[in-house]
Structure formats: C-alpha cells, structure tokens
Design a protein around this motif. Structure first.
Motif: not given
Length: 126
Positions: A37, A60, A64, A76, A80-81, A122
């Motif tokens: 994410y 993406l 997130f 998931s 966003t993920v 991230n």
C-alpha cells in the motif's frame, strides 16, 4: 415421459459420479503474503504500478488512509491495498508512482515471504 426420466437419470449418473481415488488439486504450500500500500497523498499520484520479476502484480490508484484504530491495512482493499502471495523466499519488487502519465516516484526493494506470515510494505515519500 418415461424415456425423458430414464435419460435424465442416466445423464445424472454419468456426470455426477466421480472416482473416489481421483487426486485432489495440489494446495499451495510454504506461502507467505504481503499487503502492499501507499500513504502518498492522492494529489501526488494517480497510479502506483507494482512489479515482481518484471511482471505487473497489481496497481494502486488511491492511498491507504488510517482510520480510527487501524493504522495499517489488515486485508486487501480494492484500489488501496494489493495482497501479494508467493512461495517462501525473497523476491525483488519494483514500484513506480505516476501522475497523469509522468513518473513521480520509484522504489525497489526485496520482499522476504515467510510461510504463514502476512507482512506489510508502505510506499511513501522519502
């Protein structure tokens, strides 16, 4: 009517019977997961493409956003993920964020997948 019922019974018997010794489909073993994410602000990208070994594994299109007591994603979530599952081992991941077709940021990192574990990565501004 008897002929139709007999035909239906024969068809059901022929298609519904399965050999009990038929092997089951192999289940993935020794796999781990990553939740990928970004927390880049939406104005800094409109697409973040994720590649493993040169092949796109996900995209993406939104950041997130932490809410309430959820600081990191737990599963998931569309756009966003991305949940990535692989056999145990180390894989090279490349990520490129673009905005209106222009490259805005890029990352390259190794991901270590471990059996039964869900890890998170991230992609954020440096």
């Amino acid at each position: 009517m008897k002929k139709i019922a007999l035909f239906a019974a024969l068809l059901l018997a022929a298609t519904g019977c399965k050999d009990e010794t038929e092997p089951l489909q192999p289940q993935p073993k020794n796999t781990g997961s990553y939740l990928l994410y970004t927390t880049l602000p939406a104005g800094q990208f409109d697409q973040l493409e994720l590649k493993v070994a040169g092949a796109v594994v996900g995209t993406l299109t939104a950041p997130f956003v932490a809410t309430g007591n959820r600081e990191v994603p737990v599963s998931s979530m569309p756009s966003t993920v991305v949940r990535l599952e692989r056999p145990e081992g180390t894989y090279e991941l490349e990520a490129v964020a673009t905005l209106k077709g222009q490259k805005r940021a890029a990352w390259s990192t190794s991901l270590r997948f471990e059996t039964g574990k869900i890890k998170r990565s991230n992609f954020q501004a440096e």
